[in-house]
Design an enzyme around this catalytic site. Structure first.
Site, short mmCIF file in Angstrom:
data_model
loop_
_atom_site.label_atom_id
_atom_site.label_comp_id
_atom_site.label_asym_id
_atom_site.label_seq_id
_atom_site.Cartn_x
_atom_site.Cartn_y
_atom_site.Cartn_z
N TYR A 292 0.82 -1.21 0.00
CA TYR A 292 0.00 0.00 0.00
C TYR A 292 0.86 1.27 0.00
O TYR A 292 0.61 2.19 -0.76
CB TYR A 292 -0.94 0.01 1.21
N THR B 127 -15.60 4.11 3.98
CA THR B 127 -15.37 2.90 3.18
C THR B 127 -14.90 1.75 4.05
O THR B 127 -14.45 1.95 5.19
CB THR B 127 -14.29 3.17 2.11
#
Length: 102
Positions: A2, A37
């Site tokens: 990430y 989210t």
């Protein structure tokens, strides 16, 4: 993975814009900040429980005092899709001011 992929994001629209501008293709990225989210809910410790996350508390960490809404992203995309923008190779931070406040 990430961290490195996030770090590469600023280079992508610049590189693509430089290659595609002569073909009349405009390239701009939207970089969302805190939005409700699954990914962010895992990051704030609720393990992916979007509905069980205290989004008001998360939103207090942004200068606007709230998390983003689907309309915030939609309006940005509509702006970029308009016929008039003379914008290419840029990243639009849709983050309630978080990127400039820290």
């Amino acid at each position: 993975s990430y961290g490195p992929s996030t770090a590469a994001v600023p280079a992508l629209p610049r590189q693509l814009a430089a290659k595609l501008v002569r073909r009349n293709v405009l390239v701009t990225a939207i970089a969302p900040g805190p939005f409700p989210t699954w990914m962010l809910s895992t990051g704030v410790g609720t393990g992916g429980d979007v509905d069980g996350t205290d989004w008001d508390a998360v939103g207090k960490m942004t200068p606007r005092g709230r998390v983003g809404s689907p309309e915030d992203i939609a309006r940005t995309a509509i702006f970029l899709a308009a016929d008039a923008p003379y914008i290419t190779g840029q990243i639009l931070n849709v983050d309630g001011g978080r990127s400039v406040a820290w």
